[in-house]
Design a protein around this motif. Structure first.
Motif, PDB file in Angstrom:
ATOM      1  N   CYS A  95     -12.379   3.340   3.696  1.00 43.33           N
ATOM      2  CA  CYS A  95     -13.268   2.299   4.212  1.00 43.33           C
ATOM      3  C   CYS A  95     -14.146   1.804   3.066  1.00 43.33           C
ATOM      4  O   CYS A  95     -14.949   2.560   2.514  1.00 43.33           O
ATOM      5  N   ALA A  96     -13.949   0.552   2.693  1.00 38.33           N
ATOM      6  CA  ALA A  96     -14.691  -0.013   1.564  1.00 38.33           C
ATOM      7  C   ALA A  96     -14.657  -1.529   1.657  1.00 38.33           C
ATOM      8  O   ALA A  96     -13.739  -2.113   2.225  1.00 38.33           O
ATOM      9  N   ASP A  97     -15.688  -2.157   1.117  1.00 41.06           N
ATOM     10  CA  ASP A  97     -15.774  -3.614   1.018  1.00 41.06           C
ATOM     11  C   ASP A  97     -15.389  -3.984  -0.407  1.00 41.06           C
ATOM     12  O   ASP A  97     -16.167  -3.793  -1.343  1.00 41.06           O
ATOM     13  N   VAL A  98     -14.193  -4.496  -0.586  1.00 40.92           N
ATOM     14  CA  VAL A  98     -13.683  -4.773  -1.933  1.00 40.92           C
ATOM     15  C   VAL A  98     -14.565  -5.762  -2.667  1.00 40.92           C
ATOM     16  O   VAL A  98     -14.722  -5.677  -3.895  1.00 40.92           O
ATOM     17  N   GLU A  99     -15.180  -6.698  -1.953  1.00 41.03           N
ATOM     18  CA  GLU A  99     -16.054  -7.673  -2.612  1.00 41.03           C
ATOM     19  C   GLU A  99     -17.191  -7.007  -3.371  1.00 41.03           C
ATOM     20  O   GLU A  99     -17.682  -7.547  -4.365  1.00 41.03           O
ATOM     21  N   ARG A 100     -17.626  -5.861  -2.892  1.00 45.00           N
ATOM     22  CA  ARG A 100     -18.727  -5.157  -3.543  1.00 45.00           C
ATOM     23  C   ARG A 100     -18.241  -4.254  -4.663  1.00 45.00           C
ATOM     24  O   ARG A 100     -19.045  -3.624  -5.356  1.00 45.00           O
ATOM     25  N   THR A 124       7.733   1.595  -2.497  1.00 42.46           N
ATOM     26  CA  THR A 124       7.511   2.199  -3.818  1.00 42.46           C
ATOM     27  C   THR A 124       8.055   3.617  -3.896  1.00 42.46           C
ATOM     28  O   THR A 124       8.221   4.161  -4.982  1.00 42.46           O
ATOM     29  N   GLY A 125       8.319   4.216  -2.748  1.00 41.71           N
ATOM     30  CA  GLY A 125       8.971   5.513  -2.715  1.00 41.71           C
ATOM     31  C   GLY A 125       8.020   6.683  -2.903  1.00 41.71           C
ATOM     32  O   GLY A 125       6.847   6.509  -3.234  1.00 41.71           O
ATOM     33  N   PRO A 126       8.525   7.891  -2.720  1.00 42.41           N
ATOM     34  CA  PRO A 126       7.662   9.083  -2.767  1.00 42.41           C
ATOM     35  C   PRO A 126       7.028   9.328  -4.131  1.00 42.41           C
ATOM     36  O   PRO A 126       6.005  10.008  -4.221  1.00 42.41           O
ATOM     37  N   GLU A 127       7.629   8.775  -5.176  1.00 40.88           N
ATOM     38  CA  GLU A 127       7.030   8.941  -6.506  1.00 40.88           C
ATOM     39  C   GLU A 127       5.889   7.956  -6.743  1.00 40.88           C
ATOM     40  O   GLU A 127       5.167   8.065  -7.736  1.00 40.88           O
ATOM     41  N   GLY A 128       5.717   6.979  -5.870  1.00 39.47           N
ATOM     42  CA  GLY A 128       4.618   6.019  -5.947  1.00 39.47           C
ATOM     43  C   GLY A 128       3.516   6.380  -4.961  1.00 39.47           C
ATOM     44  O   GLY A 128       3.565   7.410  -4.280  1.00 39.47           O
ATOM     45  N   ALA A 129       2.484   5.530  -4.880  1.00 41.24           N
ATOM     46  CA  ALA A 129       1.361   5.788  -3.984  1.00 41.24           C
ATOM     47  C   ALA A 129       0.691   4.475  -3.612  1.00 41.24           C
ATOM     48  O   ALA A 129       0.665   3.532  -4.408  1.00 41.24           O
ATOM     49  N   VAL A 130       0.157   4.431  -2.410  1.00 38.17           N
ATOM     50  CA  VAL A 130      -0.530   3.241  -1.903  1.00 38.17           C
ATOM     51  C   VAL A 130      -1.886   3.646  -1.354  1.00 38.17           C
ATOM     52  O   VAL A 130      -2.013   4.671  -0.671  1.00 38.17           O
ATOM     53  N   VAL A 131      -2.900   2.856  -1.660  1.00 36.18           N
ATOM     54  CA  VAL A 131      -4.218   2.995  -1.049  1.00 36.18           C
ATOM     55  C   VAL A 131      -4.503   1.733  -0.244  1.00 36.18           C
ATOM     56  O   VAL A 131      -4.499   0.627  -0.800  1.00 36.18           O
ATOM     57  N   GLY A 132      -4.717   1.890   1.040  1.00 37.90           N
ATOM     58  CA  GLY A 132      -5.113   0.786   1.895  1.00 37.90           C
ATOM     59  C   GLY A 132      -6.609   0.798   2.099  1.00 37.90           C
ATOM     60  O   GLY A 132      -7.188   1.824   2.453  1.00 37.90           O
ATOM     61  N   VAL A 133      -7.245  -0.350   1.845  1.00 39.41           N
ATOM     62  CA  VAL A 133      -8.703  -0.450   1.926  1.00 39.41           C
ATOM     63  C   VAL A 133      -9.077  -1.505   2.965  1.00 39.41           C
ATOM     64  O   VAL A 133      -8.498  -2.595   2.991  1.00 39.41           O
ATOM     65  N   ASP A 134     -10.035  -1.185   3.817  1.00 43.86           N
ATOM     66  CA  ASP A 134     -10.549  -2.131   4.788  1.00 43.86           C
ATOM     67  C   ASP A 134     -12.017  -1.810   5.048  1.00 43.86           C
ATOM     68  O   ASP A 134     -12.437  -0.657   4.890  1.00 43.86           O
ATOM     69  N   CYS A 135     -12.763  -2.823   5.460  1.00 45.78           N
ATOM     70  CA  CYS A 135     -14.195  -2.613   5.706  1.00 45.78           C
ATOM     71  C   CYS A 135     -14.464  -2.093   7.110  1.00 45.78           C
ATOM     72  O   CYS A 135     -15.610  -1.759   7.424  1.00 45.78           O
ATOM     73  N   CYS A 136     -13.438  -2.028   7.976  1.00 48.03           N
ATOM     74  CA  CYS A 136     -13.614  -1.590   9.366  1.00 48.03           C
ATOM     75  C   CYS A 136     -12.993  -0.204   9.552  1.00 48.03           C
ATOM     76  O   CYS A 136     -11.767  -0.061   9.550  1.00 48.03           O
TER      77      CYS A 136
END
Length: 295
Positions: free
Chosen positions: A112-117, A77-89
């Motif tokens: 760190c987050a539980d997406v289901e919640r 997505t390049g420097p003008e974009g952004a990514v958030v990675g989420v995991d419960c661990c």
């Protein structure tokens, strides 16, 4: 553009499944990271060219694990974009942050987050998950939570394992182990519904429709997976993770009593794999499932 790390909704109750992942499974996954990341790399190589990632997009990586896919999405997505990675661990995310620093990827964040919640986030253009959604205890709720993070017309692409018969890298070892040990009981602690909970196209399509997705498409991806550096590594991996590992763990003292016989039988199985493949690569098959949210 900056996207802050995701926040778990404070009213959400604690999840025993998330506790199990953090306390029991995370150390095993970290130990065999070389198999779970490097060994599955051919699935990522097959899928990423199909994702149509656009410059400047905001992307959510669900169940991002060690962060390799989030970093690849951030590069796309390049420097003008952004990514958030989420995991419960959190233990996985410690490795992810380190990898992002080493690769100098400033447009990726981890939380760190539980997406289901449910998570509270700005709207994303795209959500991605590699072998993460299949562990949702409530698939419709988990998929709906992802949809709620997407803007109207936003896209979801997630990879899940296909039928057991097409994934001998998992089930040949399980069948060997169950010649010596009983299947886990209904009360056994597990990773959730299991890695094949979304293998059935009709069931998964219905779940995604119930979660509010449209334009749902399934594409079969076949690729070899490396199951270990050598036979000893492959045996140890199978007895730690997956259906064979779950059977071994649930059997407790009996499993340790039978360990020499089990390891000998697995060694014979992997000898056959090397004879066929010239290495410890086995067949595997997944679905790339894509969908959009209503505009």
């Amino acid at each position: 553009m900056t996207i802050m790390p995701a926040e778990v909704r404070p009213e959400a109750p604690a999840s025993p499944l998330v506790d199990f992942w953090n306390e029991v499974l995370a150390p095993k996954f970290i130990r065999y990271r070389h198999v779970l990341v490097g060994g599955l790399s051919r699935h990522s190589e097959a899928v990423f060219p199909r994702l149509d990632i656009r410059k400047g997009e905001r992307i959510l990586d669900v169940g991002c694990g060690f962060g390799d896919t989030a970093i690849r999405l951030a590069d796309a997505t390049g420097p003008e974009g952004a990514v958030v990675g989420v995991d419960c661990c959190q233990a996985f995310l410690d490795h992810a942050w380190h990898l992002a620093e080493l690769s100098w990827t400033p447009n990726v964040r981890f939380a760190c987050a539980d997406v289901e919640r449910g998570i509270d986030q700005p709207q994303f253009d795209m959500a991605f998950a590699r072998f993460g959604t299949q562990f949702f205890m409530n698939p419709v709720a988990g998929l709906r939570a992802i949809r709620s993070c997407l803007r109207p017309g936003g896209r979801l692409a997630h990879i899940v394992w296909r039928d057991r018969i097409d994934n001998p890298w998992v089930f040949e070892a399980r069948d060997v182990v169950r010649r010596f040990l009983p299947a886990p009981g209904d009360d056994a602690l597990t990773c959730g519904p299991g890695p094949f909970s979304m293998a059935d196209e009709a069931v998964t399509r219905a779940q995604m429709e119930a979660a509010g997705f449209t334009d749902i498409r399934f594409e079969r991806i076949d690729a070899k997976v490396e199951v270990g550096r050598d036979i000893a590594d492959a045996i140890a991996f199978q007895l730690a993770i997956g259906p064979a590992g779950e059977t071994f763990r649930a059997a407790g003292a009996l499993a340790e009593e039978k360990r020499p016989e089990i390891e000998a039988a697995l060694a014979a199985m992997f000898d056959g794999v090397i004879a066929r493949e010239g290495g410890l690569w086995m067949d595997s098959s997944s679905w790339l499932i894509t969908a959009t949210t209503p505009a």
